[in-house]
Scaffold this motif. Sequence first.
Motif, mmCIF file in Angstrom:
data_model
loop_
_atom_site.group_PDB
_atom_site.id
_atom_site.type_symbol
_atom_site.label_atom_id
_atom_site.label_comp_id
_atom_site.label_asym_id
_atom_site.label_seq_id
_atom_site.Cartn_x
_atom_site.Cartn_y
_atom_site.Cartn_z
ATOM 1 N N PRO A 63 -23.946 -24.609 -41.416
ATOM 2 C CA PRO A 63 -23.682 -23.450 -42.260
ATOM 3 C C PRO A 63 -22.229 -22.984 -42.227
ATOM 4 O O PRO A 63 -21.470 -23.361 -41.344
ATOM 5 N N ARG A 64 -21.894 -22.175 -43.197
ATOM 6 C CA ARG A 64 -20.550 -21.620 -43.298
ATOM 7 C C ARG A 64 -20.523 -20.200 -42.764
ATOM 8 O O ARG A 64 -21.539 -19.537 -42.660
ATOM 9 N N ARG A 71 -34.157 -17.480 -37.614
ATOM 10 C CA ARG A 71 -35.153 -16.426 -37.546
ATOM 11 C C ARG A 71 -35.518 -16.167 -36.075
ATOM 12 O O ARG A 71 -35.594 -15.042 -35.625
ATOM 13 N N TYR A 72 -35.716 -17.253 -35.357
ATOM 14 C CA TYR A 72 -36.068 -17.132 -33.949
ATOM 15 C C TYR A 72 -34.952 -16.440 -33.163
ATOM 16 O O TYR A 72 -35.198 -15.532 -32.366
ATOM 17 N N ILE A 73 -33.704 -16.877 -33.410
ATOM 18 C CA ILE A 73 -32.567 -16.312 -32.677
ATOM 19 C C ILE A 73 -32.427 -14.820 -32.980
ATOM 20 O O ILE A 73 -32.187 -14.011 -32.090
ATOM 21 N N PRO A 92 -26.212 -14.258 -34.167
ATOM 22 C CA PRO A 92 -26.885 -15.489 -34.591
ATOM 23 C C PRO A 92 -25.922 -16.646 -34.853
ATOM 24 O O PRO A 92 -26.163 -17.766 -34.404
ATOM 25 N N GLY A 93 -24.810 -16.378 -35.530
ATOM 26 C CA GLY A 93 -23.833 -17.442 -35.799
ATOM 27 C C GLY A 93 -23.257 -17.989 -34.511
ATOM 28 O O GLY A 93 -23.133 -19.199 -34.319
ATOM 29 N N VAL A 94 -22.917 -17.070 -33.616
ATOM 30 C CA VAL A 94 -22.338 -17.476 -32.327
ATOM 31 C C VAL A 94 -23.341 -18.335 -31.546
ATOM 32 O O VAL A 94 -23.003 -19.388 -31.015
ATOM 33 N N LEU A 95 -24.590 -17.884 -31.515
ATOM 34 C CA LEU A 95 -25.594 -18.589 -30.711
ATOM 35 C C LEU A 95 -25.961 -19.931 -31.332
ATOM 36 O O LEU A 95 -26.142 -20.928 -30.632
ATOM 37 N N MET A 96 -26.036 -19.970 -32.659
ATOM 38 C CA MET A 96 -26.293 -21.237 -33.354
ATOM 39 C C MET A 96 -25.201 -22.244 -33.001
ATOM 40 O O MET A 96 -25.462 -23.414 -32.750
ATOM 41 N N ALA A 150 -23.219 -27.040 -30.765
ATOM 42 C CA ALA A 150 -22.065 -27.667 -30.113
ATOM 43 C C ALA A 150 -22.433 -28.160 -28.715
ATOM 44 O O ALA A 150 -21.934 -29.175 -28.258
ATOM 45 N N GLY A 151 -23.338 -27.417 -28.046
ATOM 46 C CA GLY A 151 -23.647 -27.776 -26.671
ATOM 47 C C GLY A 151 -24.670 -28.876 -26.573
ATOM 48 O O GLY A 151 -25.014 -29.319 -25.486
ATOM 49 N N HIS A 152 -25.162 -29.316 -27.689
ATOM 50 C CA HIS A 152 -26.331 -30.150 -27.662
ATOM 51 C C HIS A 152 -26.027 -31.626 -27.859
ATOM 52 O O HIS A 152 -26.030 -32.416 -26.941
ATOM 53 N N GLU A 153 -25.761 -31.942 -29.112
ATOM 54 C CA GLU A 153 -25.641 -33.355 -29.415
ATOM 55 C C GLU A 153 -24.380 -33.979 -28.827
ATOM 56 O O GLU A 153 -24.378 -35.147 -28.454
ATOM 57 N N THR A 154 -23.308 -33.179 -28.738
ATOM 58 C CA THR A 154 -22.084 -33.716 -28.143
ATOM 59 C C THR A 154 -22.371 -34.164 -26.707
ATOM 60 O O THR A 154 -22.061 -35.292 -26.327
ATOM 61 N N THR A 155 -22.983 -33.283 -25.938
ATOM 62 C CA THR A 155 -23.292 -33.603 -24.543
ATOM 63 C C THR A 155 -24.264 -34.778 -24.473
ATOM 64 O O THR A 155 -24.096 -35.696 -23.677
ATOM 65 N N ALA A 156 -25.288 -34.725 -25.328
ATOM 66 C CA ALA A 156 -26.291 -35.794 -25.318
ATOM 67 C C ALA A 156 -25.636 -37.144 -25.615
ATOM 68 O O ALA A 156 -25.926 -38.146 -24.947
#
Lengths: 66, 408
Positions: free
Chosen positions: B82-83, B200-202, B233-237, B242-248
């Motif tokens: 998202p933007r 929505r969850y966040i 929400p934007g910050v947490l998304m 960023a913390g997910h797929e890069t690390t994986a």
Amino acid sequence: MQITVDSDRCVGAGQCVLAAPAVFDQDEDGVVSLLTEHPAADQHTAVRLASSLCPSRSITVTVQQD
Amino acid sequence: MKSAEPSVVDFPLRRPGEAFPPPRYQDYRTREGLVVCHLPNGNRAWLVTRHEDVRAVLTNKKISSNPDYPGFPNISDTMGVPRQEQIPGWFVGLDSPEHDRFRKALIPEFTVRRVRELRPAIERTVDAQIDAMLAAGKTAGNTADLVADFALPVPSLVISTLLGVPPVDRDFFESRTRTLIAIRASTDQQRNEATKELLRYINRLVEIKVKWPGDDLISRLLATGTLAAQELPGVLMLLLIAGHETTANNIGLGVMTLLQNPQWIGDDRVVEETLRFHSVADLVSLRVAVEDVEISGQLVKAGEGIIPLVAAANHDADAFACPYQFDPARTERQHVAFGYGVHQCLGQNLVRVEMEIAYRRLFERIPDLELAVPVEELPFKYDGVLCGLHELPVRWSQRPSGAQQEEH
Ligand code: SF4
């Protein structure tokens, strides 16, 4: 060797702390704090590394010639 | 200053099966000035491939990260990301000084000291994931897909612990995240749907933390008041993605590389070298000039797109001796795998610790881990913004050693 840090520019990446923990620290806000302005000779290489790794170019190292 | 038309190349260059980084990066680095490329949407952009030039671009105040500027070099339709105007708080596309408020608010959560405090929790997470993988492997003939069963769940569990996601919600949270980042296994529509559900969850999670603060990142951010609850929400998304797929991807590729170079198993220096060698976020730092600037003697005009190639910079022989060799003992450490300048990865210390613990525990507990298919058959991922492995089939034979299995 004399070090100055520009805490306004610091983006808190902590590269300095990892590279030279005896010379740099991060305060509560994550901003760089200098433990010593004149590090001992055995720290010079680590300090240069810290300065080159810093992504915001907040660390300036000056070396006096005797 | 050069302003003559250089030759134009097509971009992105990466093709499945091709070596990474693409051999052509080497050619581009030796050309004078910069290289012009054609993007799939017909736009043009400058490719920056030398280490020094990439660092210069990423610290130049006349160069912006804002994708809303005309001329911004979008490589694809941003992969469903998202933007800023769609999700307030999506601050990677902001420039200083707007950007800095977000960064400053988050820094305390990712200092070297904070991350060190997270170590025991990360160790527990990694061990629990290894337990689960070994247990599931018993019915699957001691085999696993190290990406799905280890490299992805570890950062997912770490980030949800950090954010304060209640354990009962983990399944929901993680399955939506999985859809969101599984570029190959999910459709655009599924990813859009997952984004909406996650947001929505966040939002709901933030509301809960407003009422019942806990010991977690969201509660602490709310307590400082630097950011508005609507911006979270934007910050947490962003932290989530960023913390997910890069690390994986780093863990997956790192394990693969260690299996091919077993002499380095147990050496913590592999963390830094994997980051440099694989440079998974090659295409992440896109920029646009907002004023005329000179890069490497080349005039780049206001409104022209700039693509600093992280993997190209990290394989520049002027910055790294024998750059195409995997050499954890190398002394050069100035890689730009996490970017450079004010947008340099905020979570880099967390990633480092996750990688270090993941490699250490994995090989301690499953010393005879090996690839279940030849390296040439591994499904590499070059079609997205990040590179990595879609799958990493592994197997082991011996009974694993470890806390639960010790009975000599
Ligand atoms: S490396 Fe630079 S930006 Fe990072 S904490 Fe140290 S001074 Fe600040």
